[in-house]
Design an enzyme around this catalytic site. Structure first.
Site, PDB file in Angstrom:
ATOM      1  N   LYS A  22      13.670  -0.439   3.036  1.00  0.00           N
ATOM      2  CA  LYS A  22      12.975  -0.124   4.304  1.00  0.00           C
ATOM      3  C   LYS A  22      12.778  -1.576   5.121  1.00  0.00           C
ATOM      4  O   LYS A  22      12.827  -1.833   6.138  1.00  0.00           O
ATOM      5  CB  LYS A  22      11.785   0.607   4.278  1.00  0.00           C
ATOM      6  CG  LYS A  22      10.822   0.540   5.227  1.00  0.00           C
ATOM      7  CD  LYS A  22       9.594   1.657   5.101  1.00  0.00           C
ATOM      8  CE  LYS A  22       8.502   0.911   4.241  1.00  0.00           C
ATOM      9  NZ  LYS A  22       7.700  -0.012   5.069  1.00  0.00           N
ATOM     10  N   ASN A  23      11.889  -2.305   4.352  1.00  0.00           N
ATOM     11  CA  ASN A  23      11.574  -3.737   4.569  1.00  0.00           C
ATOM     12  C   ASN A  23      12.463  -4.731   4.909  1.00  0.00           C
ATOM     13  O   ASN A  23      12.354  -5.850   5.216  1.00  0.00           O
ATOM     14  CB  ASN A  23      10.395  -4.096   3.695  1.00  0.00           C
ATOM     15  CG  ASN A  23       9.091  -3.400   3.755  1.00  0.00           C
ATOM     16  OD1 ASN A  23       9.080  -2.429   4.941  1.00  0.00           O
ATOM     17  ND2 ASN A  23       8.277  -3.333   3.230  1.00  0.00           N
ATOM     18  N   CYS A 116      -4.412  -1.061   9.767  1.00  0.00           N
ATOM     19  CA  CYS A 116      -4.165   0.244   9.130  1.00  0.00           C
ATOM     20  C   CYS A 116      -5.092   0.265   7.982  1.00  0.00           C
ATOM     21  O   CYS A 116      -5.949  -0.429   7.780  1.00  0.00           O
ATOM     22  CB  CYS A 116      -2.666   0.235   8.675  1.00  0.00           C
ATOM     23  SG  CYS A 116      -2.410  -0.957   7.315  1.00  0.00           S
ATOM     24  N   ARG A 121      -5.085  -6.500   9.186  1.00  0.00           N
ATOM     25  CA  ARG A 121      -3.484  -6.937   9.339  1.00  0.00           C
ATOM     26  C   ARG A 121      -3.070  -7.598  10.843  1.00  0.00           C
ATOM     27  O   ARG A 121      -2.596  -7.117  11.596  1.00  0.00           O
ATOM     28  CB  ARG A 121      -2.635  -5.780   9.400  1.00  0.00           C
ATOM     29  CG  ARG A 121      -2.954  -5.372   7.802  1.00  0.00           C
ATOM     30  CD  ARG A 121      -1.774  -4.067   7.353  1.00  0.00           C
ATOM     31  NE  ARG A 121      -0.499  -4.710   7.048  1.00  0.00           N
ATOM     32  CZ  ARG A 121       0.437  -3.908   6.733  1.00  0.00           C
ATOM     33  NH1 ARG A 121       0.297  -2.589   6.808  1.00  0.00           N
ATOM     34  NH2 ARG A 121       1.580  -4.296   6.547  1.00  0.00           N
ATOM     35  N   ASP A 307       3.052  -4.322  -2.995  1.00  0.00           N
ATOM     36  CA  ASP A 307       3.394  -3.077  -2.773  1.00  0.00           C
ATOM     37  C   ASP A 307       3.716  -2.171  -4.159  1.00  0.00           C
ATOM     38  O   ASP A 307       4.239  -1.097  -4.183  1.00  0.00           O
ATOM     39  CB  ASP A 307       4.904  -3.057  -1.960  1.00  0.00           C
ATOM     40  CG  ASP A 307       4.700  -3.466  -0.618  1.00  0.00           C
ATOM     41  OD1 ASP A 307       5.619  -3.882   0.130  1.00  0.00           O
ATOM     42  OD2 ASP A 307       3.290  -3.676  -0.141  1.00  0.00           O
ATOM     43  N   ARG A 399       7.398   7.855   5.226  1.00  0.00           N
ATOM     44  CA  ARG A 399       7.602   6.749   5.800  1.00  0.00           C
ATOM     45  C   ARG A 399       8.671   5.637   5.015  1.00  0.00           C
ATOM     46  O   ARG A 399       9.408   4.903   5.455  1.00  0.00           O
ATOM     47  CB  ARG A 399       6.249   5.758   6.097  1.00  0.00           C
ATOM     48  CG  ARG A 399       5.354   6.499   6.895  1.00  0.00           C
ATOM     49  CD  ARG A 399       4.093   5.846   7.363  1.00  0.00           C
ATOM     50  NE  ARG A 399       4.800   4.604   7.977  1.00  0.00           N
ATOM     51  CZ  ARG A 399       4.071   3.464   8.381  1.00  0.00           C
ATOM     52  NH1 ARG A 399       2.610   3.801   8.451  1.00  0.00           N
ATOM     53  NH2 ARG A 399       4.342   2.494   8.915  1.00  0.00           N
TER      54      ARG A 399
HETATM   55  C1  EPZ Z   1       4.992  -7.082   5.050  1.00  0.00           C
HETATM   56  O1  EPZ Z   1       3.862  -6.558   5.701  1.00  0.00           O
HETATM   57  C2  EPZ Z   1       5.469  -5.565   4.441  1.00  0.00           C
HETATM   58  N1  EPZ Z   1       5.917  -4.756   5.562  1.00  0.00           N
HETATM   59  C3  EPZ Z   1       4.312  -4.994   3.531  1.00  0.00           C
HETATM   60  O2  EPZ Z   1       4.909  -3.683   3.172  1.00  0.00           O
HETATM   61  C4  EPZ Z   1       4.033  -5.687   2.397  1.00  0.00           C
HETATM   62  O3  EPZ Z   1       2.792  -5.154   1.699  1.00  0.00           O
HETATM   63  C5  EPZ Z   1       3.456  -7.205   3.017  1.00  0.00           C
HETATM   64  O4  EPZ Z   1       4.698  -7.724   3.818  1.00  0.00           O
HETATM   65  C6  EPZ Z   1       3.211  -8.222   1.794  1.00  0.00           C
HETATM   66  O5  EPZ Z   1       4.223  -8.380   1.115  1.00  0.00           O
HETATM   67  C7  EPZ Z   1       7.089  -5.176   6.047  1.00  0.00           C
HETATM   68  O6  EPZ Z   1       7.971  -5.741   5.486  1.00  0.00           O
HETATM   69  C8  EPZ Z   1       7.564  -3.998   7.123  1.00  0.00           C
HETATM   70  P1  EPZ Z   1       2.093 -10.124   5.623  1.00  0.00           P
HETATM   71  P2  EPZ Z   1       3.259  -7.884   6.687  1.00  0.00           P
HETATM   72  O7  EPZ Z   1       2.100 -10.673   7.229  1.00  0.00           O
HETATM   73  O8  EPZ Z   1       4.472  -8.769   7.015  1.00  0.00           O
HETATM   74  C9  EPZ Z   1      -2.299 -11.715   6.573  1.00  0.00           C
HETATM   75  C10 EPZ Z   1       5.026  -1.432   2.599  1.00  0.00           C
HETATM   76  O9  EPZ Z   1       4.369  -0.843   1.863  1.00  0.00           O
HETATM   77  N2  EPZ Z   1      -1.835 -12.102   7.743  1.00  0.00           N
HETATM   78  O10 EPZ Z   1       3.092 -10.799   4.726  1.00  0.00           O
HETATM   79  O11 EPZ Z   1       2.627  -7.000   7.856  1.00  0.00           O
HETATM   80  C11 EPZ Z   1      -2.223 -10.311   6.388  1.00  0.00           C
HETATM   81  O12 EPZ Z   1      -3.649  -9.864   6.748  1.00  0.00           O
HETATM   82  C12 EPZ Z   1       4.378  -2.364   3.490  1.00  0.00           C
HETATM   83  O13 EPZ Z   1       6.294  -1.288   2.824  1.00  0.00           O
HETATM   84  C13 EPZ Z   1      -2.483 -12.640   8.591  1.00  0.00           C
HETATM   85  O14 EPZ Z   1      -3.613 -13.051   8.395  1.00  0.00           O
HETATM   86  O15 EPZ Z   1       2.371  -8.698   5.764  1.00  0.00           O
HETATM   87  C14 EPZ Z   1      -2.319 -10.176   5.076  1.00  0.00           C
HETATM   88  O16 EPZ Z   1      -3.373 -10.430   4.345  1.00  0.00           O
HETATM   89  C15 EPZ Z   1       2.845  -2.397   3.529  1.00  0.00           C
HETATM   90  N3  EPZ Z   1      -2.273 -13.101   9.989  1.00  0.00           N
HETATM   91  C16 EPZ Z   1      -1.207 -11.299   4.504  1.00  0.00           C
HETATM   92  O17 EPZ Z   1      -1.286 -12.274   5.541  1.00  0.00           O
HETATM   93  C17 EPZ Z   1      -0.872 -12.828  10.662  1.00  0.00           C
HETATM   94  O18 EPZ Z   1      -0.649 -13.212  11.347  1.00  0.00           O
HETATM   95  C18 EPZ Z   1       0.194 -10.871   4.545  1.00  0.00           C
HETATM   96  O19 EPZ Z   1       0.531 -10.099   5.444  1.00  0.00           O
HETATM   97  C19 EPZ Z   1      -0.157 -12.062   9.440  1.00  0.00           C
HETATM   98  C20 EPZ Z   1      -0.455 -11.910   8.308  1.00  0.00           C
END
Ligand code: EPZ
Length: 420
Positions: A22-23, A116, A121, A307, A399
């Site tokens: 999915k990702n 969420c 996030r 994950d 999802r």
């Molecule tokens: C991706 O989410 C995945 N989703 C998530 O999978 C996964 O858990 C996550 O990466 C971490 O591996 C998709 O790829 C669609 P991040 P993403 O931006 O990109 C902080 C699932 O179960 N952050 O890498 O939203 C954030 O709060 C989902 O399939 C900021 O602070 O995650 C987090 O603590 C859940 N500012 C950390 O970085 C920002 O602008 C990592 O988040 C962006 C992120």
């Protein structure tokens, strides 16, 4: 709302085919906004988030149809650059249209994805990077309004934190920007790498793939002719089924899997006493009578994936001893603890660290899914709990897991879907 009912009934046996990730599919679909003509995407998983993203693309004016094993998407006639709240609120990954829409049209409006269950996030890192490339971004009435009055220009972007979708947004923007971008502290997840490979196959020059920093030579607005692309296997789905085998003391073979994407997960399962036969696109896991405890800290790829944290917590309830599991990426990704405790698990929570004592016999109960991966952890627990476990609110599960109850019942699980 649907629920899933599981009756623990001993070891499973057989094989499971892993679906497309999915990702990986989500950024691939977003990148079709950068394309000229048709893009054929193969191995798209049939899960809710993909359906939602296709609906978003259609609302922007794209068309898609299934032709054989191809999902053919055409974004030639996009006639909107607004991703509305009603779509974005159902799937945060809608944010992935921001970079490509801005790169192609020079303007777009994307509803701010709210937080969420697992955390606030924020998307500030996405916005800051795009501003460095020349975007002018304001937040108006809950929408990100981005324009690029002078176009997007290649820049050196250093991410303060590693962000998967933040990296993907900037990679897509950089692909059409004027000049070369260098992205430092870029995410290295296989899903990010496949997005880069998709762009490379369309002629975008990208150097440093899979490392902490990549360079992208933008096409200066020229749209991309993208060859057919096959979505990589879902490493998290695969890891989830490996945990299903481990917790139920089953021998299980996974097919259409990419073991190279699971090294951190395999290592932790080996630490717990499990063993494997590993092929190029198959792997068999063999059970162990006594599971050893394990310590886990979640981190960015290639480290242990957040994950997979919930699934390992369910597994750790059956290990002989104390496991310590620390969630480092998200501030609230431990809500499955209270649900596992309802099943009888012995878990102590202190801050972002859970201490799990096993082995502990779990008792079937009604439990509630709180997020996508927590819901799969509760299903795993249900496989070995005594009696009936009902996992409610499994729209979370739908999802990201394709035909989960079918795949599990095909290997002997007593699992059915019911309606509240
Ligand atoms: C991706 O989410 C995945 N989703 C998530 O999978 C996964 O858990 C996550 O990466 C971490 O591996 C998709 O790829 C669609 P991040 P993403 O931006 O990109 C902080 C699932 O179960 N952050 O890498 O939203 C954030 O709060 C989902 O399939 C900021 O602070 O995650 C987090 O603590 C859940 N500012 C950390 O970085 C920002 O602008 C990592 O988040 C962006 C992120």
């Amino acid at each position: 709302m649907d629920f899933i009912e599981i009756v623990g009934n001993g070891p499973l046996h057989g094989e499971i085919s892993i679906s497309g990730a999915k990702n990986a599919a989500l950024p691939i679909l977003a990148a079709t906004i950068l394309a000229k003509g048709n893009v054929c995407v193969k191995n798209l998983p049939d899960v809710k988030d993909i359906k939602t993203f296709l609906k978003l693309l259609d609302l922007l004016g794209s068309t898609h149809e299934e032709v054989g094993d191809c999902f053919v998407i055409n974004t030639t006639n996009l006639n909107s650059t607004t991703a509305t709240y009603d779509i974005v609120k159902t799937m945060r990954a809608s944010i992935l249209v921001l970079g490509p829409l801005l790169a192609r049209f020079g303007e777009c409006r994307v509803s701010l994805p709210g937080g969420c269950a697992i955390g606030q996030r924020p998307v500030g890192l996405h916005l800051k990077a795009l501003e460095q490339m020349g975007a002018v971004i304001t937040i108006e009435n809950g929408y990100i309004h981005a324009t690029a009055p002078k176009g997007l220009h290649g820049k050196v972007i250093v991410f303060d934190k590693i962000t998967v979708t933040g990296s993907e947004n900037v990679i897509m923007a950089a692909a059409l920007a004027k000049g070369t971008s260098k992205i430092v502290n870029v995410a290295k997840e296989p899903e990010v790498v496949q997005l880069c490979q998709m762009l490379q196959s369309a002629g975008v020059v990208i150097r440093g793939l899979g490392s902490d920093e990549i360079e992208i030579e933008g096409t200066d607005g020229r749209l991309l002719e993208i060859p057919d692309i096959t979505v990589i296997p879902d490493r998290i789905e695969a890891g989830t089924y490996l945990c299903a085998a481990a917790i139920s003391k089953s021998t299980l073979t996974l097919k259409k899997v990419q073991p190279l994407h699971l090294e951190a997960v395999i290592q932790k399962l080996e630490e717990m006493g499990l063993s494997f036969d590993i092929g190029s696109d198959t792997m068999t896991i063999y059970p162990v009578e006594k599971l050893k405890p394990v310590d886990i800290v979640t981190t960015e790829y290639p480290g242990f994936p957040t994950d997979m944290q919930a699934q390992f917590m369910a597994l750790a309830t059956q290990a002989e001893g104390v496991s310590v599991i620390e969630e480092r990426l998200f501030e609230n990704r431990l809500m499955h603890v209270s649900e596992l405790q309802r099943l009888g698990a012995k878990i102590k929570l202190k801050g972002h660290t859970a201490t799990v004592t096993g082995p502990c016999e779990l008792q079937g109960s009604d439990v509630m899914a709180t997020d996508l991966r927590a819901s799969s952890a509760l299903v795993l627990a249900g496989l070995i709990a005594k009696g009936i476990t009902r996992v409610h609110r499994i729209y979370h599960l739908d999802r990201g897991y394709e035909r989960l109850e079918e795949k599990l019942s095909n290997i002997g699980a007593n699992i059915t879907r019911g309606k509240e």
